[in-house]
Motif scaffolding. Sequence first.
Motif, PDB file in Angstrom:
ATOM      1  N   ILE A 274       0.831  -1.207   0.000  1.00  0.00           N
ATOM      2  CA  ILE A 274       0.000   0.000   0.000  1.00  0.00           C
ATOM      3  C   ILE A 274       0.866   1.257   0.000  1.00  0.00           C
ATOM      4  N   ALA A 275       1.970   1.218   0.768  1.00  0.00           N
ATOM      5  CA  ALA A 275       2.862   2.381   0.825  1.00  0.00           C
ATOM      6  C   ALA A 275       3.501   2.653  -0.534  1.00  0.00           C
ATOM      7  N   VAL A 276       3.925   1.597  -1.221  1.00  0.00           N
ATOM      8  CA  VAL A 276       4.513   1.772  -2.560  1.00  0.00           C
ATOM      9  C   VAL A 276       3.490   2.366  -3.526  1.00  0.00           C
ATOM     10  N   ARG A 277       2.262   1.828  -3.488  1.00  0.00           N
ATOM     11  CA  ARG A 277       1.224   2.332  -4.379  1.00  0.00           C
ATOM     12  C   ARG A 277       0.893   3.801  -4.084  1.00  0.00           C
ATOM     13  N   ILE A 278       0.838   4.143  -2.801  1.00  0.00           N
ATOM     14  CA  ILE A 278       0.552   5.527  -2.438  1.00  0.00           C
ATOM     15  C   ILE A 278       1.660   6.460  -2.904  1.00  0.00           C
ATOM     16  N   LEU A 279       2.921   6.054  -2.705  1.00  0.00           N
ATOM     17  CA  LEU A 279       4.049   6.913  -3.087  1.00  0.00           C
ATOM     18  C   LEU A 279       4.044   7.205  -4.587  1.00  0.00           C
ATOM     19  N   TYR A 280       3.882   6.165  -5.385  1.00  0.00           N
ATOM     20  CA  TYR A 280       3.930   6.376  -6.834  1.00  0.00           C
ATOM     21  C   TYR A 280       2.674   7.076  -7.345  1.00  0.00           C
ATOM     22  N   ASP A 281       1.527   6.815  -6.709  1.00  0.00           N
ATOM     23  CA  ASP A 281       0.319   7.542  -7.104  1.00  0.00           C
ATOM     24  C   ASP A 281       0.431   9.021  -6.745  1.00  0.00           C
ATOM     25  N   VAL A 282       0.964   9.304  -5.560  1.00  0.00           N
ATOM     26  CA  VAL A 282       1.150  10.705  -5.146  1.00  0.00           C
ATOM     27  C   VAL A 282       2.100  11.411  -6.095  1.00  0.00           C
ATOM     28  N   GLU A 283       3.211  10.745  -6.430  1.00  0.00           N
ATOM     29  CA  GLU A 283       4.170  11.353  -7.345  1.00  0.00           C
ATOM     30  C   GLU A 283       3.537  11.625  -8.711  1.00  0.00           C
ATOM     31  N   LYS A 284       2.781  10.657  -9.215  1.00  0.00           N
ATOM     32  CA  LYS A 284       2.169  10.806 -10.533  1.00  0.00           C
ATOM     33  C   LYS A 284       1.109  11.908 -10.541  1.00  0.00           C
ATOM     34  N   VAL A 285       0.213  11.869  -9.551  1.00  0.00           N
ATOM     35  CA  VAL A 285      -0.899  12.820  -9.533  1.00  0.00           C
ATOM     36  C   VAL A 285      -0.417  14.232  -9.222  1.00  0.00           C
ATOM     37  N   VAL A 286       0.464  14.365  -8.221  1.00  0.00           N
ATOM     38  CA  VAL A 286       0.935  15.694  -7.835  1.00  0.00           C
ATOM     39  C   VAL A 286       1.771  16.316  -8.939  1.00  0.00           C
ATOM     40  N   SER A 287       2.655  15.530  -9.559  1.00  0.00           N
ATOM     41  CA  SER A 287       3.471  16.082 -10.640  1.00  0.00           C
ATOM     42  C   SER A 287       2.601  16.511 -11.813  1.00  0.00           C
ATOM     43  N   ARG A 288       1.615  15.692 -12.142  1.00  0.00           N
ATOM     44  CA  ARG A 288       0.715  16.059 -13.239  1.00  0.00           C
ATOM     45  C   ARG A 288      -0.076  17.314 -12.894  1.00  0.00           C
ATOM     46  N   TYR A 289      -0.588  17.362 -11.672  1.00  0.00           N
ATOM     47  CA  TYR A 289      -1.397  18.514 -11.269  1.00  0.00           C
ATOM     48  C   TYR A 289      -0.568  19.803 -11.269  1.00  0.00           C
ATOM     49  N   LEU A 290       0.604  19.768 -10.611  1.00  0.00           N
ATOM     50  CA  LEU A 290       1.397  20.992 -10.490  1.00  0.00           C
ATOM     51  C   LEU A 290       1.961  21.441 -11.838  1.00  0.00           C
ATOM     52  N   LEU A 291       2.428  20.503 -12.643  1.00  0.00           N
ATOM     53  CA  LEU A 291       2.935  20.882 -13.964  1.00  0.00           C
ATOM     54  C   LEU A 291       1.828  21.468 -14.835  1.00  0.00           C
ATOM     55  N   THR A 292       0.653  20.846 -14.802  1.00  0.00           N
ATOM     56  CA  THR A 292      -0.459  21.352 -15.619  1.00  0.00           C
ATOM     57  C   THR A 292      -0.919  22.719 -15.135  1.00  0.00           C
ATOM     58  N   ILE A 293      -1.075  22.861 -13.825  1.00  0.00           N
ATOM     59  CA  ILE A 293      -1.507  24.148 -13.267  1.00  0.00           C
ATOM     60  C   ILE A 293      -0.472  25.230 -13.549  1.00  0.00           C
ATOM     61  N   THR A 294       0.811  24.878 -13.461  1.00  0.00           N
ATOM     62  CA  THR A 294       1.862  25.867 -13.738  1.00  0.00           C
ATOM     63  C   THR A 294       1.797  26.335 -15.185  1.00  0.00           C
ATOM     64  N   MET A 295       1.640  25.403 -16.117  1.00  0.00           N
ATOM     65  CA  MET A 295       1.528  25.797 -17.519  1.00  0.00           C
ATOM     66  C   MET A 295       0.279  26.644 -17.772  1.00  0.00           C
ATOM     67  N   ILE A 296      -0.831  26.268 -17.130  1.00  0.00           N
ATOM     68  CA  ILE A 296      -2.061  27.049 -17.285  1.00  0.00           C
ATOM     69  C   ILE A 296      -1.874  28.460 -16.738  1.00  0.00           C
ATOM     70  N   ASN A 297      -1.243  28.566 -15.576  1.00  0.00           N
ATOM     71  CA  ASN A 297      -1.055  29.887 -14.966  1.00  0.00           C
ATOM     72  C   ASN A 297      -0.081  30.750 -15.765  1.00  0.00           C
ATOM     73  N   ILE A 298       0.930  30.129 -16.367  1.00  0.00           N
ATOM     74  CA  ILE A 298       1.832  30.891 -17.234  1.00  0.00           C
ATOM     75  C   ILE A 298       1.066  31.431 -18.437  1.00  0.00           C
ATOM     76  N   GLY A 299       0.231  30.577 -19.028  1.00  0.00           N
ATOM     77  CA  GLY A 299      -0.597  31.051 -20.140  1.00  0.00           C
ATOM     78  C   GLY A 299      -1.548  32.162 -19.728  1.00  0.00           C
ATOM     79  N   LEU A 300      -2.131  32.040 -18.525  1.00  0.00           N
ATOM     80  CA  LEU A 300      -3.017  33.099 -18.026  1.00  0.00           C
ATOM     81  C   LEU A 300      -2.240  34.393 -17.820  1.00  0.00           C
ATOM     82  N   GLY A 301      -1.031  34.289 -17.254  1.00  0.00           N
ATOM     83  CA  GLY A 301      -0.228  35.493 -17.051  1.00  0.00           C
ATOM     84  C   GLY A 301       0.116  36.185 -18.361  1.00  0.00           C
TER      85      GLY A 301
END
Length: 382
Positions: A195-222
């Motif tokens: 469960i710990a392995v699954r959580i770590l890799y899911d957190v890495e995948k979801v958080v990286s996708r979320y932050l990278l996408t939001i950062t690109m969106i915010n740069i475009g908005l700026g």
Amino acid sequence: MSAEPTPFEIHLPKIRKLLFGIFLILVAQVIYFAQDVIMPLMLGILVAFTLSPLVRLGRRIGIPEWFSALLVMTGFGMLVALLLYSLSGPFTDLVNSAPQIKASLTEKLSSLQTHLQSLQRVSEEAAEVTGQSANGQEKVVVDGPPVFTGLASSVAGTVGQIAIAMFLSLFILSNGKLFYEGIVKMAPTLTDKKIAVRILYDVEKVVSRYLLTITMINIGLGIAVGVSLWFYGMSNPFLWGTIAALLNFLPYIGAVIGAFAIGLTAIAEFPTLGMAFGVPLIYYAMTAIEGNIVTPLLLGRRLEMNVVAVFVSVVIWGWMWGFAGALMAVPILVILKVMSDNIESMSSFGNFLASPAQDEERAPTEDAKEKDDVGPPPKKAA
């Protein structure tokens, strides 16, 4: 004959809830008073999760992990330094023009002040008619601190925390496997380790996708806000575009703060109130398009969150850690959501964090599962 439960066993669930509430209060106190230590550590972990796909890409093409992490963090640091340097000039001009902005605002809003004074005289006359004296009333004078000066000192005070976060991100990225293995070894059983392995890799995948996408969106908005304000004739469009990109990391609240701040500056800069009101209108229209069309389209339903949970998270983390806490509120909420999806005891909390669209998608699945559990109807006897 079964023995009757003791009073302690009867009240045991209430005692557990009480102890859990006390534990949460103690954790909140530690997070609040130890923010100078915990906040840069949390920021470093979030940055490492965000940039981990780039390090993994370098490892796939044969670049050593430590060297790939060094390159990624060096490039990231240079981009941040370049952004701060490019903003120093417009920010200094804005700070130097603060007295002129204040004087212009006072002049432009003099008519409004006249109406307020008229209302005050009417209220005083009404108080005299009703027999109440206004001489003993206190006058409230709004004289806030210099906002730009306080912001500059706050930015200067966080340099050390940013450095700690950058070095922690470098160490995590260069020793990603060791970091994950250390966390997994803390789990007591094999099931918990999985469960710990699954959580770590899911957190890495979801958080990286979320932050990278939001950062690109915010740069475009700026960029969109800066270009629109440049065509409109607003001074320092690059600065306001950058402010719009940074404030957009704050869901719901950031757009209101940005529109209000740029609206006050526009009132002092443009000759008429009609032209000045066009500036916050443009700003808010851009953020509305981004929040209602662009972001849901690019992020998808999986990363949509409960609006109430997002707002409460921003308020709580902003209260504890200030602006930096408000910026990290949603990524922390995303981490909690991933943990809730993988830990059965936190499933109810995960359902609360999910958006209504996700609940609608889950309902048919759960109904189908219930039908499978029931099985086919029994055959009638001949």
